[in-house]
Scaffold this motif. Sequence first.
Motif, PDB file in Angstrom:
ATOM      1  N   GLY A   1      69.737  -4.571 -24.505  1.00 41.95           N
ATOM      2  CA  GLY A   1      68.337  -4.374 -24.869  1.00 41.95           C
ATOM      3  C   GLY A   1      68.155  -5.020 -26.232  1.00 41.95           C
ATOM      4  N   TYR A   2      66.921  -5.205 -26.659  1.00 41.43           N
ATOM      5  CA  TYR A   2      66.683  -5.838 -27.959  1.00 41.43           C
ATOM      6  C   TYR A   2      65.752  -4.989 -28.816  1.00 41.43           C
ATOM      7  CZ  TYR A   2      68.672 -10.311 -26.467  1.00 41.43           C
ATOM      8  OH  TYR A   2      69.515 -11.304 -26.052  1.00 41.43           O
ATOM      9  N   ILE A   3      66.082  -4.939 -30.102  1.00 40.05           N
ATOM     10  CA  ILE A   3      65.175  -4.323 -31.065  1.00 40.05           C
ATOM     11  C   ILE A   3      64.816  -5.384 -32.091  1.00 40.05           C
ATOM     12  CG2 ILE A   3      64.877  -2.409 -32.680  1.00 40.05           C
ATOM     13  CD1 ILE A   3      67.221  -1.112 -31.078  1.00 40.05           C
ATOM     14  N   PHE A   4      63.533  -5.514 -32.355  1.00 42.24           N
ATOM     15  CA  PHE A   4      63.017  -6.539 -33.273  1.00 42.24           C
ATOM     16  C   PHE A   4      62.437  -5.873 -34.508  1.00 42.24           C
ATOM     17  CE2 PHE A   4      62.959  -8.195 -29.049  1.00 42.24           C
ATOM     18  CZ  PHE A   4      63.411  -9.498 -29.195  1.00 42.24           C
ATOM     19  N   PHE A   5      62.786  -6.407 -35.660  1.00 44.75           N
ATOM     20  CA  PHE A   5      62.275  -5.880 -36.924  1.00 44.75           C
ATOM     21  C   PHE A   5      61.556  -6.997 -37.680  1.00 44.75           C
ATOM     22  CE2 PHE A   5      66.227  -3.733 -35.849  1.00 44.75           C
ATOM     23  CZ  PHE A   5      65.937  -2.393 -36.034  1.00 44.75           C
ATOM     24  N   TYR A   6      60.348  -6.702 -38.096  1.00 43.85           N
ATOM     25  CA  TYR A   6      59.616  -7.661 -38.921  1.00 43.85           C
ATOM     26  C   TYR A   6      58.789  -6.848 -39.901  1.00 43.85           C
ATOM     27  CZ  TYR A   6      56.004 -10.975 -40.307  1.00 43.85           C
ATOM     28  OH  TYR A   6      55.132 -11.754 -41.024  1.00 43.85           O
ATOM     29  N   LYS A   7      59.053  -7.046 -41.216  1.00 47.98           N
ATOM     30  CA  LYS A   7      58.431  -6.191 -42.233  1.00 47.98           C
ATOM     31  C   LYS A   7      58.641  -4.737 -41.819  1.00 47.98           C
ATOM     32  CE  LYS A   7      55.549  -9.795 -44.043  1.00 47.98           C
ATOM     33  NZ  LYS A   7      54.236 -10.400 -44.150  1.00 47.98           N
ATOM     34  N   LYS A   8      57.569  -3.951 -41.672  1.00 45.75           N
ATOM     35  CA  LYS A   8      57.803  -2.547 -41.305  1.00 45.75           C
ATOM     36  C   LYS A   8      57.621  -2.293 -39.805  1.00 45.75           C
ATOM     37  CE  LYS A   8      57.165  -0.304 -45.669  1.00 45.75           C
ATOM     38  NZ  LYS A   8      56.181  -0.061 -46.703  1.00 45.75           N
ATOM     39  N   ILE A   9      57.514  -3.375 -39.053  1.00 44.75           N
ATOM     40  CA  ILE A   9      57.198  -3.221 -37.633  1.00 44.75           C
ATOM     41  C   ILE A   9      58.471  -3.325 -36.788  1.00 44.75           C
ATOM     42  CG2 ILE A   9      55.799  -4.120 -35.726  1.00 44.75           C
ATOM     43  CD1 ILE A   9      54.080  -5.425 -38.050  1.00 44.75           C
ATOM     44  N   LYS A  10      58.518  -2.521 -35.747  1.00 43.33           N
ATOM     45  CA  LYS A  10      59.710  -2.471 -34.888  1.00 43.33           C
ATOM     46  C   LYS A  10      59.279  -2.454 -33.426  1.00 43.33           C
ATOM     47  CE  LYS A  10      63.603   0.724 -34.194  1.00 43.33           C
ATOM     48  NZ  LYS A  10      64.278   1.911 -34.757  1.00 43.33           N
ATOM     49  N   ILE A  11      59.907  -3.317 -32.651  1.00 47.91           N
ATOM     50  CA  ILE A  11      59.628  -3.399 -31.211  1.00 47.91           C
ATOM     51  C   ILE A  11      60.942  -3.219 -30.462  1.00 47.91           C
ATOM     52  CG2 ILE A  11      58.994  -4.990 -29.335  1.00 47.91           C
ATOM     53  CD1 ILE A  11      56.999  -6.306 -31.218  1.00 47.91           C
ATOM     54  N   SER A  12      60.937  -2.395 -29.407  1.00 45.77           N
ATOM     55  CA  SER A  12      62.148  -2.204 -28.603  1.00 45.77           C
ATOM     56  C   SER A  12      61.894  -2.604 -27.158  1.00 45.77           C
ATOM     57  CB  SER A  12      62.581  -0.740 -28.628  1.00 45.77           C
ATOM     58  OG  SER A  12      63.019  -0.385 -29.912  1.00 45.77           O
ATOM     59  N   ILE A  13      62.854  -3.338 -26.612  1.00 44.05           N
ATOM     60  CA  ILE A  13      62.768  -3.748 -25.211  1.00 44.05           C
ATOM     61  C   ILE A  13      63.995  -3.220 -24.472  1.00 44.05           C
ATOM     62  CG2 ILE A  13      62.756  -5.716 -23.620  1.00 44.05           C
ATOM     63  CD1 ILE A  13      61.257  -7.309 -25.698  1.00 44.05           C
ATOM     64  N   ILE A  14      63.760  -2.267 -23.578  1.00 46.72           N
ATOM     65  CA  ILE A  14      64.862  -1.683 -22.812  1.00 46.72           C
ATOM     66  C   ILE A  14      64.492  -1.718 -21.333  1.00 46.72           C
ATOM     67  CG2 ILE A  14      66.290   0.384 -22.417  1.00 46.72           C
ATOM     68  CD1 ILE A  14      66.724  -0.684 -25.209  1.00 46.72           C
ATOM     69  N   THR A  15      65.003  -2.706 -20.618  1.00 44.45           N
ATOM     70  CA  THR A  15      64.838  -2.706 -19.158  1.00 44.45           C
ATOM     71  C   THR A  15      66.184  -3.023 -18.532  1.00 44.45           C
ATOM     72  OG1 THR A  15      64.336  -5.063 -18.895  1.00 44.45           O
ATOM     73  CG2 THR A  15      62.471  -3.615 -19.375  1.00 44.45           C
ATOM     74  N   ASP A  16      66.294  -2.809 -17.230  1.00 39.51           N
ATOM     75  CA  ASP A  16      67.541  -3.080 -16.517  1.00 39.51           C
ATOM     76  C   ASP A  16      68.696  -2.266 -17.086  1.00 39.51           C
ATOM     77  OD1 ASP A  16      65.774  -5.612 -16.431  1.00 39.51           O
ATOM     78  OD2 ASP A  16      67.097  -5.879 -14.718  1.00 39.51           O
ATOM     79  N   THR A  17      68.519  -0.948 -17.064  1.00 38.21           N
ATOM     80  CA  THR A  17      69.627  -0.071 -17.441  1.00 38.21           C
ATOM     81  C   THR A  17      69.614   1.151 -16.519  1.00 38.21           C
ATOM     82  OG1 THR A  17      70.753   1.010 -19.301  1.00 38.21           O
ATOM     83  CG2 THR A  17      68.361   1.247 -19.223  1.00 38.21           C
ATOM     84  N   GLY A  18      70.796   1.623 -16.161  1.00 38.28           N
ATOM     85  CA  GLY A  18      70.884   2.766 -15.250  1.00 38.28           C
ATOM     86  C   GLY A  18      70.785   4.088 -15.971  1.00 38.28           C
ATOM     87  N   TRP A  19      71.097   4.074 -17.240  1.00 37.38           N
ATOM     88  CA  TRP A  19      70.915   5.286 -18.030  1.00 37.38           C
ATOM     89  C   TRP A  19      70.717   4.924 -19.483  1.00 37.38           C
ATOM     90  CZ3 TRP A  19      74.981   8.041 -21.066  1.00 37.38           C
ATOM     91  CH2 TRP A  19      76.177   7.321 -21.147  1.00 37.38           C
TER      92      TRP A  19
END
Length: 262
Positions: free
Chosen positions: A128-146
């Motif tokens: 999965g990916y977590i993106f940080f830019y200044k104070k902003i955070k985006i998380s992408i979590i797909t294709d996982t069984g748990w």
Amino acid sequence: MKFCSLSSGSSGNCQYIETNNTRLLVDGGFSGKRIEELLSSIEVEPNTLDGILVTHEHIDHVRGVGVLSRRYDLPIYANCNTWLGMEKSIGKIKENNIKSFVTEEHLDIKDITILPINIFHDALEPVGYIFFYKKIKISIITDTGWVNDNIKNHIKGSDLYLMESNHDVNMLKNGTYPWPLKQRILSESGHLSNDYAGNVLGEVISGNRETILLGHLSKDNNTPDLAHRTVKEILVNKGINVDKDIKLDLTYRDRITKVYNL
Ligand SMILES: [Zn+2]
Ligand SMILES: [Zn+2]
């Protein structure tokens, strides 16, 4: 920071992230031509991209990655095992566009810091990916069984979540898929159900204006309405006023979402 899901589902995945200086794709699971079309609908020229990050080697995530890299001279970012896994399907990539990272270690692409994290899926080393830019955070979590504590701890506090909400367990169990495929999807290296997604989100969000996008919805074992309703119910039961405290939206198998401005 801007985010747009260009499409999400088993027929193809492609997400777009932008800051003032940086433009990235996460996965490129459609033909090069289709990804060009999707990008042009948000007025992004492919040659202005800074790279493509790959979550894992399944074809619904890498189909157009090689084509785009060759056509627009784009770097591709993946861990070594994913590089091994996708080598054949993406074709020859120029040496200086082969970028390897170490999972669970930060990397910077221009002004964005990225943390690839371990997820659980039947691929060589899915992330999965977590993106940080200044104070902003985006998380992408797909294709996982748990989702384990490591994932929950890392994604907590995001401004935007793209969270897999693949199937309704009953629809899957009672559906027409062959039993081994049902077992694969339900396993700890398969895909997250609506209930599972709702419970994870209930643990990590605080009801502080977060945007939640449900992703990788199954065409056969889910409906957009059911996914939305199930997750909403779970969050409401956890005391979150879904209509007021957060934004709960869907992604689509064959079209873009709106562009979210964070
Ligand atoms: Zn997938
Ligand atoms: Zn997959």
